[in-house]
Design a protein around this motif. Structure first.
Motif, PDB file in Angstrom:
ATOM      1  N   ARG A  15      21.947 -16.672  -0.367  1.00 37.14           N
ATOM      2  CA  ARG A  15      22.397 -17.992  -1.590  1.00 37.14           C
ATOM      3  C   ARG A  15      23.455 -17.104  -1.784  1.00 37.14           C
ATOM      4  NH1 ARG A  15      16.694 -16.822  -5.192  1.00 37.14           N
ATOM      5  NH2 ARG A  15      15.269 -17.626  -4.505  1.00 37.14           N
ATOM      6  N   ILE A  16      24.307 -18.275  -1.723  1.00 33.80           N
ATOM      7  CA  ILE A  16      25.723 -18.115  -1.520  1.00 33.80           C
ATOM      8  C   ILE A  16      26.272 -18.802  -3.083  1.00 33.80           C
ATOM      9  CG2 ILE A  16      28.326 -18.683  -0.990  1.00 33.80           C
ATOM     10  CD1 ILE A  16      26.579 -17.984   2.069  1.00 33.80           C
ATOM     11  N   TRP A  17      26.972 -17.776  -4.087  1.00 32.85           N
ATOM     12  CA  TRP A  17      26.923 -18.998  -5.496  1.00 32.85           C
ATOM     13  C   TRP A  17      28.814 -18.996  -5.052  1.00 32.85           C
ATOM     14  CZ3 TRP A  17      23.052 -20.345  -8.151  1.00 32.85           C
ATOM     15  CH2 TRP A  17      22.061 -20.008  -7.834  1.00 32.85           C
ATOM     16  N   ASN A  18      29.492 -19.623  -6.351  1.00 31.77           N
ATOM     17  CA  ASN A  18      30.758 -19.974  -6.630  1.00 31.77           C
ATOM     18  C   ASN A  18      30.730 -19.340  -7.855  1.00 31.77           C
ATOM     19  OD1 ASN A  18      29.628 -22.163  -8.060  1.00 31.77           O
ATOM     20  ND2 ASN A  18      30.862 -24.239  -7.506  1.00 31.77           N
ATOM     21  N   ARG A  19      29.938 -18.984  -8.182  1.00 30.75           N
ATOM     22  CA  ARG A  19      30.145 -18.465  -9.446  1.00 30.75           C
ATOM     23  C   ARG A  19      30.005 -17.018  -9.870  1.00 30.75           C
ATOM     24  NH1 ARG A  19      26.188 -19.131 -13.088  1.00 30.75           N
ATOM     25  NH2 ARG A  19      24.562 -20.131 -12.349  1.00 30.75           N
ATOM     26  N   LYS A  20      30.143 -16.107 -10.706  1.00 27.53           N
ATOM     27  CA  LYS A  20      29.170 -15.019 -11.572  1.00 27.53           C
ATOM     28  C   LYS A  20      28.531 -15.271 -11.624  1.00 27.53           C
ATOM     29  CE  LYS A  20      30.190 -10.984 -13.501  1.00 27.53           C
ATOM     30  NZ  LYS A  20      30.626 -10.273 -14.699  1.00 27.53           N
ATOM     31  N   LEU A  21      26.377 -14.453 -12.068  1.00 30.37           N
ATOM     32  CA  LEU A  21      25.680 -15.205 -11.860  1.00 30.37           C
ATOM     33  C   LEU A  21      25.287 -13.936 -13.120  1.00 30.37           C
ATOM     34  CD1 LEU A  21      23.444 -16.026  -9.254  1.00 30.37           C
ATOM     35  CD2 LEU A  21      24.238 -17.178 -10.795  1.00 30.37           C
ATOM     36  N   THR A  22      24.909 -13.866 -14.130  1.00 30.82           N
ATOM     37  CA  THR A  22      24.394 -13.510 -15.479  1.00 30.82           C
ATOM     38  C   THR A  22      23.310 -12.091 -14.379  1.00 30.82           C
ATOM     39  OG1 THR A  22      23.003 -14.204 -16.500  1.00 30.82           O
ATOM     40  CG2 THR A  22      24.141 -15.049 -17.033  1.00 30.82           C
ATOM     41  N   GLY A  23      23.344 -11.000 -15.222  1.00 29.00           N
ATOM     42  CA  GLY A  23      21.994  -9.864 -14.897  1.00 29.00           C
ATOM     43  C   GLY A  23      20.626 -11.167 -15.127  1.00 29.00           C
ATOM     44  N   ASP A  24      20.455 -11.604 -16.174  1.00 27.36           N
ATOM     45  CA  ASP A  24      19.270 -12.565 -16.613  1.00 27.36           C
ATOM     46  C   ASP A  24      19.099 -12.857 -14.691  1.00 27.36           C
ATOM     47  OD1 ASP A  24      18.190 -10.820 -18.235  1.00 27.36           O
ATOM     48  OD2 ASP A  24      19.078 -11.970 -20.024  1.00 27.36           O
ATOM     49  N   GLU A  25      20.323 -14.350 -15.077  1.00 29.31           N
ATOM     50  CA  GLU A  25      20.338 -15.456 -13.545  1.00 29.31           C
ATOM     51  C   GLU A  25      19.289 -14.546 -12.461  1.00 29.31           C
ATOM     52  OE1 GLU A  25      22.877 -18.611 -14.413  1.00 29.31           O
ATOM     53  OE2 GLU A  25      23.516 -16.833 -14.031  1.00 29.31           O
ATOM     54  N   ILE A  26      19.634 -13.094 -12.304  1.00 29.56           N
ATOM     55  CA  ILE A  26      19.929 -12.040 -11.092  1.00 29.56           C
ATOM     56  C   ILE A  26      18.491 -11.989 -10.619  1.00 29.56           C
ATOM     57  CG2 ILE A  26      20.305 -10.159  -9.842  1.00 29.56           C
ATOM     58  CD1 ILE A  26      23.591 -10.834 -10.456  1.00 29.56           C
ATOM     59  N   LYS A  27      18.032 -11.800 -11.562  1.00 29.34           N
ATOM     60  CA  LYS A  27      16.567 -10.830 -12.199  1.00 29.34           C
ATOM     61  C   LYS A  27      16.010 -12.147 -11.523  1.00 29.34           C
ATOM     62  CE  LYS A  27      17.277  -7.332 -14.746  1.00 29.34           C
ATOM     63  NZ  LYS A  27      16.472  -7.250 -16.696  1.00 29.34           N
ATOM     64  N   ASN A  28      15.932 -13.774 -12.144  1.00 28.11           N
ATOM     65  CA  ASN A  28      15.551 -15.152 -12.854  1.00 28.11           C
ATOM     66  C   ASN A  28      15.197 -15.394 -10.820  1.00 28.11           C
ATOM     67  OD1 ASN A  28      14.100 -14.516 -14.805  1.00 28.11           O
ATOM     68  ND2 ASN A  28      16.189 -16.131 -15.993  1.00 28.11           N
ATOM     69  N   TYR A  29      16.091 -14.794 -10.621  1.00 31.22           N
ATOM     70  CA  TYR A  29      15.814 -16.086  -8.420  1.00 31.22           C
ATOM     71  C   TYR A  29      15.865 -15.018  -8.382  1.00 31.22           C
ATOM     72  CZ  TYR A  29      19.195 -19.926 -10.507  1.00 31.22           C
ATOM     73  OH  TYR A  29      19.691 -21.036 -12.050  1.00 31.22           O
ATOM     74  N   ASN A  30      15.855 -14.041  -8.088  1.00 33.82           N
ATOM     75  CA  ASN A  30      15.498 -12.459  -7.210  1.00 33.82           C
ATOM     76  C   ASN A  30      13.504 -12.826  -7.317  1.00 33.82           C
ATOM     77  OD1 ASN A  30      15.590 -10.610  -5.171  1.00 33.82           O
ATOM     78  ND2 ASN A  30      15.065  -9.546  -6.594  1.00 33.82           N
ATOM     79  N   THR A  31      13.575 -13.423  -8.493  1.00 31.30           N
ATOM     80  CA  THR A  31      11.718 -13.354  -8.389  1.00 31.30           C
ATOM     81  C   THR A  31      11.371 -14.702  -7.753  1.00 31.30           C
ATOM     82  OG1 THR A  31      11.840 -12.075 -10.035  1.00 31.30           O
ATOM     83  CG2 THR A  31      10.113 -13.344 -10.142  1.00 31.30           C
ATOM     84  N   TYR A  32      11.445 -15.840  -7.945  1.00 30.59           N
ATOM     85  CA  TYR A  32      11.471 -17.241  -7.802  1.00 30.59           C
ATOM     86  C   TYR A  32      11.965 -17.622  -6.645  1.00 30.59           C
ATOM     87  CZ  TYR A  32       9.008 -16.332 -12.001  1.00 30.59           C
ATOM     88  OH  TYR A  32       7.780 -15.916 -12.765  1.00 30.59           O
ATOM     89  N   PRO A  33      11.264 -18.528  -6.081  1.00 26.37           N
ATOM     90  CA  PRO A  33      12.253 -19.613  -4.501  1.00 26.37           C
ATOM     91  C   PRO A  33      12.868 -20.324  -5.762  1.00 26.37           C
ATOM     92  CG  PRO A  33       9.689 -19.645  -4.377  1.00 26.37           C
ATOM     93  CD  PRO A  33      10.298 -19.162  -5.194  1.00 26.37           C
ATOM     94  N   ILE A  34      14.295 -21.018  -4.504  1.00 21.50           N
ATOM     95  CA  ILE A  34      14.867 -22.213  -5.507  1.00 21.50           C
ATOM     96  C   ILE A  34      14.132 -23.437  -4.915  1.00 21.50           C
ATOM     97  CG2 ILE A  34      17.422 -23.303  -4.636  1.00 21.50           C
ATOM     98  CD1 ILE A  34      17.615 -20.697  -6.093  1.00 21.50           C
TER      99      ILE A  34
END
Length: 84
Positions: A15-34
């Protein structure tokens, strides 16, 4: 851009993002598929790497930019456990 993986560990998806993710976003996106029907803001490239064969991985965002996967030696596809 090149992503080098010199180890033998599999890559499940990229996954490539054009913005900085918050810690909670990283945890959530790391656990669930997009959800490809509802892509999150700032996601500019998403390669679930679920093709199963070949050397091209498909970008599932609205502006796809497919990539080629190359590895010296054997190219192997395995199943994913993400979100299961």
């Amino acid at each position: 851009m090149a992503i080098a993986n010199q180890q033998t560990r599999p890559i499940d998806e990229v996954r490539i993002w054009n913005r900085k993710l918050t810690g909670d976003e990283i945890k959530n996106y790391n656990t669930y598929p997009i959800d490809q029907g509802n892509l999150p803001a700032g996601l500019v490239a998403y390669f679930p790497m679920d093709e199963g064969s070949g050397s091209t991985v498909v970008d599932k965002t609205a502006n796809p930019s497919n990539a080629s996967y190359y590895r010296h030696g054997k190219l192997g596809w395995t199943g994913s456990s993400l979100g299961k």
